[in-house]
Design a protein around this motif. Structure first.
Motif: not given
Ligand SMILES: NC(=O)c1ccc[n+]([C@@H]2O[C@H](COP(=O)([O-])OP(=O)(O)OC[C@H]3O[C@@H](n4cnc5c(N)ncnc54)[C@H](O)[C@@H]3O)[C@@H](O)[C@H]2O)c1
Length: 388
Positions: A231-236, A238-251
């Motif tokens: 979702f983050a790759v296909d739709n830059p 997409d707030y929810n996807a960017r947020e989830t991916i960002m949180y994953c990277s930190t964790m």
């Protein structure tokens, strides 16, 4: 699990509006003279630079700048930053960017307080003696550098890319607003996803027994990345996807999911040798190396791989042996990297066999690498050859 002590002092501000509300207070708590560190100018194009400079100026902060930090940041740039800090009496370094900018800033922060050349710390010839305070504004979800004490610096003269850090280099604060990642290009979004997933894999493959919570926590982050990445790759935007991916990277790399286990990290060591010579994106190199490392070590503990198949990729285990499930897990990992458009072979970067031996030799120059199992030069060579 292993005995452990956990401490992470970084104040984390996540989400929209946090920079506007809290940045000035966090900075002025430390001082009034700041070194603003950033990369090639994406923050000027997307407006973040103006926003940050506006906030700092309104708070009466004097700003010095170090721009042009390279991807795979270079020692020469670190030296420039150290000189500015010493000359201008900088109180705080503010890194605005991705892992490269943050890592460069960590090296500057340590270097200012170190009597010799800061490279000695990375080359294991010296230990940090302190660091200037550091704050970050993250613009790319990948490394977790915003909430850990590590950093990777490239010495272009010696063609060495080495990781290092110290208890002094945890950022004092980090601002993570997913909207600041909207302008990250598709390829860099993909590399970031490969990087955070690789951090999870590094933690997941270890020899320590009785670590059920750690395994499940890591599986949760891996599953979340796998489910949300496209979702983050296909739709830059997409707030929810960017947020989830960002949180994953930190964790994935702030120490919270891997307490009491010592991960493997051989793939990172191998990838550093590749990018030290070829300057390829770190995440791209990891996506290539990891499945081939998995093939090489699967027999050490096939059950760990089988768990990945059933718990993360939801493979039905009925009628399948542990070894079959382990093989399926590795194929699923390959398939995932392919599905988001990650590179799969070193040939994708025009890398041939010319430096395989040299890279293998360098990877094990301090000692054999890995912890799930130890790899020597011959093993690394085989993994690199399989990656060509
Ligand atoms: N410190 C750690 O814990 C750690 C962990 C893993 C990797 N690393 C290191 O981090 C470095 C890679 O960092 P990275 O993956 O975050 O990438 P990066 O910081 O190198 O950035 C990659 C590219 O994306 C651009 N970019 C960043 N944010 C942008 C935005 N918002 N809009 C448009 N473009 C943007 C940058 O200008 C750059 O060209 C490597 O040197 C790697 O070895 C560090």
């Amino acid at each position: 699990m292993n005995p452990f002590r956990f401490q992470n002092p970084t104040a984390l501000y996540y989400g929209k509006g946090q920079i506007e509300e809290y940045l000035a207070a966090e900075v002025t708590k430390v001082g009034k003279t700041v070194l603003l560190v950033y990369g090639g100018g994406s923050i000027k194009r997307n407006g973040l630079y103006d926003k940050v400079v506006g906030i700092l100026k309104s708070a009466g902060v004097t700003i010095h700048e170090l721009s042009g930090v390279e991807t795979n940041p270079r020692l020469t740039t670190v030296h420039k930053g150290i000189d500015i800090c010493r000359k201008e009496g900088v109180d705080l370094i503010l890194a605005v960017g991705g892992g490269s900018v943050i890592d460069c800033s960590k090296a500057i922060a340590m270097g200012v307080k170190y009597e010799g050349d800061v490279w000695e710390i990375y080359a294991r010839k010296g230990a940090a003696t302190g660091a200037l305070p550091l704050g970050t504004i993250l613009t790319l979800a990948a490394t977790g550098s915003e909430m850990n004490s590590g950093g990777v610096i490239t010495n272009w003269e010696t063609k060495e890319k080495l990781g290092g850090g110290s208890p002094y280099t945890f950022p004092a604060f980090s601002f993570c607003d997913p909207e600041n990642t909207y302008t990250v290009p598709k390829d860099q979004t993909v590399y970031g996803i490969c990087d955070m997933l690789s951090h999870c894999f590094e933690h997941y493959f270890h020899p320590t027994e009785h670590t059920p919570l750690q395994q499940h926590l890591i599986e949760a982050v891996i599953s979340t990345i796998v489910e949300n990445a496209r979702f983050a790759v296909d739709n830059p935007e997409d707030y929810n996807a960017r947020e989830t991916i960002m949180y994953c990277s930190t964790m994935a790399l702030n120490g919270m999911i891997n307490m009491g286990v010592q991960g493997d990290w051989a793939c990172h060591a191998i990838e550093h040798e590749i990018s030290a010579i070829y300057d390829i994106p770190h995440g791209g190199g990891l996506a290539i190396v990891f499945p081939n490392w998995m093939d090489h070590v699967v027999n050490v503990n096939p059950q760990r791989f089988a768990n990945l198949a059933t718990r993360v990729f939801h493979v039905d285990p009925t009628g399948k042996s542990t070894e079959e499930l382990a093989g399926i897990a590795i194929e699923k990992v390959r398939e995932f990297f392919r599905s988001i458009g990650a590179p799969t072979r070193l040939a994708d970067y025009d890398i041939g066999s010319e430096n395989v031996e040299r890279m293998a030799e360098q990877a094990v120059r301090f000692k054999p690498i890995g912890n799930f199992t130890l790899l020597g030069k011959e093993d690394v060579q085989q993994i690199l050859k399989a990656s060509l």
